[in-house]
Write an enzyme that holds these catalytic residues in place. Structure first.
Site, PDB file in Angstrom:
ATOM      1  CE  LYS A   1      -4.357  -1.540   1.545  1.00  0.00           C
ATOM      2  NZ  LYS A   1      -5.732  -1.720   2.710  1.00  0.00           N
TER       3      LYS A   1
ATOM      4  CE  LYS B   1      -6.304  -7.568  -0.593  1.00  0.00           C
ATOM      5  NZ  LYS B   1      -7.033  -7.285   0.748  1.00  0.00           N
TER       6      LYS B   1
ATOM      7  CE  LYS C   1     -12.599  -3.436   3.158  1.00  0.00           C
ATOM      8  NZ  LYS C   1     -13.255  -3.787   4.229  1.00  0.00           N
TER       9      LYS C   1
HETATM   10  P1  TYM Z   1     -10.631  -5.833   5.926  1.00  0.00           P
HETATM   11  O1  TYM Z   1     -11.719  -5.200   6.034  1.00  0.00           O
HETATM   12  O2  TYM Z   1      -9.604  -5.401   4.944  1.00  0.00           O
HETATM   13  O3  TYM Z   1     -10.878  -7.339   5.560  1.00  0.00           O
HETATM   14  C1  TYM Z   1     -11.814  -8.178   6.060  1.00  0.00           C
HETATM   15  C2  TYM Z   1     -11.832  -9.549   5.975  1.00  0.00           C
HETATM   16  O4  TYM Z   1     -11.837  -9.900   4.367  1.00  0.00           O
HETATM   17  C3  TYM Z   1     -10.883 -10.640   3.928  1.00  0.00           C
HETATM   18  N1  TYM Z   1     -10.514 -10.523   2.543  1.00  0.00           N
HETATM   19  C4  TYM Z   1     -10.437 -11.521   1.711  1.00  0.00           C
HETATM   20  N2  TYM Z   1     -10.681 -12.832   1.966  1.00  0.00           N
HETATM   21  C5  TYM Z   1     -10.817 -13.317   0.671  1.00  0.00           C
HETATM   22  N3  TYM Z   1     -10.759 -12.995  -0.423  1.00  0.00           N
HETATM   23  C6  TYM Z   1     -10.400 -11.770  -0.803  1.00  0.00           C
HETATM   24  N4  TYM Z   1     -10.465 -11.157  -1.896  1.00  0.00           N
HETATM   25  C7  TYM Z   1     -10.544 -10.828   0.531  1.00  0.00           C
HETATM   26  N5  TYM Z   1     -10.411  -9.405   0.474  1.00  0.00           N
HETATM   27  C8  TYM Z   1     -10.397  -9.371   1.944  1.00  0.00           C
HETATM   28  C9  TYM Z   1      -9.595 -10.273   4.955  1.00  0.00           C
HETATM   29  O5  TYM Z   1      -8.636 -11.385   5.063  1.00  0.00           O
HETATM   30  C10 TYM Z   1     -10.237 -10.228   6.290  1.00  0.00           C
HETATM   31  O6  TYM Z   1     -10.256 -11.317   6.850  1.00  0.00           O
HETATM   32  N6  TYM Z   1      -7.223  -6.277   9.313  1.00  0.00           N
HETATM   33  C11 TYM Z   1      -8.561  -6.739   8.933  1.00  0.00           C
HETATM   34  C12 TYM Z   1      -9.496  -6.155  10.163  1.00  0.00           C
HETATM   35  C13 TYM Z   1      -9.126  -6.269  11.574  1.00  0.00           C
HETATM   36  C14 TYM Z   1      -9.255  -7.512  12.216  1.00  0.00           C
HETATM   37  C15 TYM Z   1      -8.736  -7.428  13.428  1.00  0.00           C
HETATM   38  C16 TYM Z   1      -9.559  -8.811  11.874  1.00  0.00           C
HETATM   39  C17 TYM Z   1      -8.598  -5.362  12.294  1.00  0.00           C
HETATM   40  N7  TYM Z   1      -8.497  -5.793  13.473  1.00  0.00           N
HETATM   41  C18 TYM Z   1      -8.696  -8.338  14.296  1.00  0.00           C
HETATM   42  C19 TYM Z   1      -9.583  -9.845  12.629  1.00  0.00           C
HETATM   43  C20 TYM Z   1      -9.025  -9.708  13.946  1.00  0.00           C
HETATM   44  C21 TYM Z   1      -9.037  -6.457   7.622  1.00  0.00           C
HETATM   45  O7  TYM Z   1      -7.885  -6.782   6.850  1.00  0.00           O
HETATM   46  O8  TYM Z   1     -10.038  -5.976   7.374  1.00  0.00           O
END
Ligand code: TYM
Length: 343
Positions: free
Chosen positions: A118, A208, A211
């Site tokens: 990023k 991947k 968003k």
């Molecule tokens: P975020 O919002 O970026 O993503 C949320 C979840 O979606 C999964 N994800 C995917 N899984 C499969 N294929 C994809 N293309 C794909 N894109 C996104 C991410 O792996 C994630 O599980 N850092 C976390 C948010 C967070 C969190 C935490 C999660 C903050 N603190 C503590 C668990 C525990 C995140 O990536 O959010």
């Protein structure tokens, strides 16, 4: 004490089908399977939602909508041990982050691939918040002694650093300070998978589905008009092999569509593959995937529309009161371990 299963989805942008299949579905499945024996924490990491620029005028509403999505995905918050909450409503997350920061090394943080991707070397316009993102995530997990953290594959490295920080502090301050989350292989096994899940971009299947991808055609948003989503699937980039194969190495676009079809239809991957692998009519196949996505979005969006803000706010207030108590207790234990409070 019950083992804790915990995960969160940020409210930075509208979630995608990748988020849904990578995080919502596994969490809801686990909560259904283990509700009798586990505590389930599904929270909104709202402080993580502006590590990169967003429109702050819509953040508050996006956070509430994020909670509605959890419920529409099937999370049963009427149960006592299933909780939804907002990270910023539990101040211990921020306080714990500072303490963990002081036991986390600059070198190990500099190796985080999400930060490297990023920031891509443009350090003048990249925030310290983005750099520190994994430590806040570690605090989210360690505050509640979570053992299982359902995540997509892109987040596995952040779970590994959480484990490293917990092990390091347990070694220094006593083994029982934190529960160390299970290693990623065990996490996947707990979710019933042999490895992590990574739903691909529809325009460049080597990446991947994200968003924050600027290309609208690369992603299916949970708020997409179902007809628009159908068009995106029908025009998804696949390959010129001419035969359908489940082979992420050589046909990642096709394989990702096969995976989406299995996950949305509730059939096993083996069943879906048996039906489609070896066939040559890509158009027919995409039409079936598109129909499945259409049905999913229509149904999901109807369910979201039926949930009121009031219902969500009441559920949040109840869980946030409960979680503040748990988190404060843990924070106090850590403050005591590092010498900020008297034992
Ligand atoms: P975020 O919002 O970026 O993503 C949320 C979840 O979606 C999964 N994800 C995917 N899984 C499969 N294929 C994809 N293309 C794909 N894109 C996104 C991410 O792996 C994630 O599980 N850092 C976390 C948010 C967070 C969190 C935490 C999660 C903050 N603190 C503590 C668990 C525990 C995140 O990536 O959010």
């Amino acid at each position: 004490m019950k083992d804790v299963i915990l995960t969160g989805v940020r409210a930075n942008e509208e979630p995608t089908l990748g988020n849904y299949l990578g995080a919502y579905v596994p969490m809801v499945e686990l909560s259904n399977r283990h509700a009798a024996t586990h505590q389930i924490n599904m929270f909104v990491p709202d402080l993580h939602s502006f590590t990169t620029p967003i429109d702050h005028a819509t953040l508050y509403e996006n956070i509430l909508r994020g909670v509605k999505y959890y419920l529409a995905a099937g999370l049963d918050i009427e149960r006592d041990n299933i909780d939804v909450y907002r990270q910023s409503f539990i101040p211990a997350h921020s306080e714990m982050t500072w303490i963990l920061d002081c036991f986390t090394y600059f070198g190990e943080m500099s190796r985080m691939t999400q930060f490297k991707d990023k920031s891509a070397g443009q350090t003048d316009s990249i925030t310290v918040g983005l750099f520190n993102y994994p430590v806040l995530m570690a605090a989210d997990i360690l505050l509640y002694d979570a053992k299982y953290v359902p995540l997509g594959e892109d987040q596995f490295q952040h779970l590994e650093i959480t484990r490293d920080i917990a092990l390091r502090m347990n070694n220094k301050f006593g083994q029982e300070l934190f529960t160390v989350p299970a290693p990623t292989a065990e996490q996947s096994k707990f979710m019933g998978r042999d490895k992590g899940l990574r739903i691909r971009s529809l325009t460049d299947p080597t990446k991947k589905m994200s968003k924050s991808d600027p290309s609208e055609n690369a992603k299916i948003l949970l708020s997409d008009d179902p007809d628009t989503a159908v068009k995106k699937i029908l025009s998804a980039t696949t390959d010129s092999v001419g035969v359908i194969n489940f082979d992420f190495e050589n046909q990642p676009g096709m394989s990702s569509l096969l995976q989406i079809l299995a996950l949305l239809s509730g059939k096993s991957q083996a069943e879906v593959n048996k039906e489609w692998v070896g066939k040559t009519r890509y158009g027919d196949f995409k039409k079936v995937v598109a129909d499945e996505v259409y049905m999913f979005l229509t149904d999901f969006q109807n369910r979201v529309a039926a949930i009121s803000d009031d219902y969500v706010l009441k559920a949040l207030a109840k869980s946030e009161a409960k979680m503040n108590k748990i988190a404060e207790r843990k924070l106090y234990k850590v403050q005591t371990a590092v010498g900020l409070r008297r034992a």
